[in-house]
Scaffold this active site. Structure first.
Site, PDB file in Angstrom:
ATOM      1  NE  ARG A  49      45.238  40.537  45.611  1.00  0.00           N
ATOM      2  CZ  ARG A  49      44.857  40.713  44.344  1.00  0.00           C
ATOM      3  NH1 ARG A  49      45.776  40.908  43.394  1.00  0.00           N
ATOM      4  NH2 ARG A  49      43.581  40.714  44.016  1.00  0.00           N
ATOM      5  CB  ILE A  90      41.466  37.036  44.956  1.00  0.00           C
ATOM      6  CG1 ILE A  90      42.189  37.738  46.119  1.00  0.00           C
ATOM      7  CG2 ILE A  90      42.149  37.345  43.635  1.00  0.00           C
ATOM      8  CD1 ILE A  90      43.636  37.267  46.290  1.00  0.00           C
ATOM      9  CB  SER A  91      38.230  41.500  46.873  1.00  0.00           C
ATOM     10  OG  SER A  91      36.997  40.857  47.095  1.00  0.00           O
ATOM     11  CD  GLN A  92      40.100  47.651  43.043  1.00  0.00           C
ATOM     12  OE1 GLN A  92      38.899  47.694  43.286  1.00  0.00           O
ATOM     13  NE2 GLN A  92      40.745  48.633  42.449  1.00  0.00           N
ATOM     14  N   PRO A  93      42.745  44.574  45.732  1.00  0.00           N
ATOM     15  CG  PRO A  93      45.022  44.120  45.434  1.00  0.00           C
ATOM     16  CD  PRO A  93      43.726  44.202  44.687  1.00  0.00           C
TER      17      PRO A  93
END
Length: 216
Positions: free
Chosen positions: A39, A65-68
């Site tokens: 990431r 970038i979205s939360q995992p």
């Protein structure tokens, strides 16, 4: 770019996958994809030390970038009926969600309206040696009609309502995972059975808006 991928990132990815599993993500293929995805190459270098935190991060151009957890959750929802042969992604963004999807299907078609983000995402995917992704610089509200229909569609930004073009491009038996709303957003699953679309609400979420029209 490739020099930023190493053994330390592999261990970090594995730890992130373990954390997501403890938070309820259970699909083995999704967890494996998370574990194998560095990431940190998808975020600005100044934020690389936060890359494996379970949090959204800015990537420029007013995007994140979205939360995992959300990446994993949406991917898991896409696979609930089995492995799709093709996936349409609306909103390439950093390319991290794209990289996860590329490990879960035969072919990913990804649409992004901001050219600079698309270029950066391409570089990251090449660094991971992922070559089953086709990209289009276009308006996500319109989908990618010439490549459809799609077994699965995932939208990584929130439209005010479900774009009709995406419903049209969903294959019979396919599923669409999409956050919908403006101030208040709900993650939805929409499945198609012929001309009937069934909708299920999953949970409250927070995404950047899916902007229609002009490309950047």
């Amino acid at each position: 770019m490739s020099s930023r991928i190493g053994g330390k990132s592999k261990r970090s990815g594995e730890l992130l996958a373990q954390k997501l599993q403890s938070e309820g993500i259970s699909n083995p293929a999704v967890l494996k994809a998370i574990a194998h995805s560095p990431r940190h190459i998808f975020v600005p270098e100044i934020l690389a030390h936060k890359a494996y935190d379970n949090t959204a991060l800015p990537i420029g151009q007013g995007q994140t970038i979205s939360q995992p957890y959300i990446v994993a959750k949406m991917s898991e929802l896409l696979l609930a009926d089995g492995r799709p042969q093709n996936i349409l992604e609306i909103g390439t963004g950093s390319g991290y969600q794209t990289a996860i999807l590329a490990q879960l299907t035969d072919k990913v078609f990804s649409v992004e309206r901001i050219k600079a983000l698309q270029w950066q995402a391409k570089r990251c995917l090449r660094a991971m040696d992922l070559h089953n992704v086709a990209m289009k610089h276009g308006d996500g509200w319109q989908g990618w009609r010439s490549k459809g229909p799609f077994d699965a569609i995932i939208v990584t930004a929130a439209p005010s309502s479900v774009p009709p073009a995406l419903l049209d491009q969903l294959a019979d038996g396919g599923r669409l995972v999409i956050p919908v709303g403006e101030q208040t957003q709900i993650l939805k699953i929409i499945t198609r059975e012929g001309d009937v679309y069934n909708e299920q609400q999953v949970e409250a979420v927070r995404f950047v808006p899916l902007v229609p029209g002009d490309l950047l």
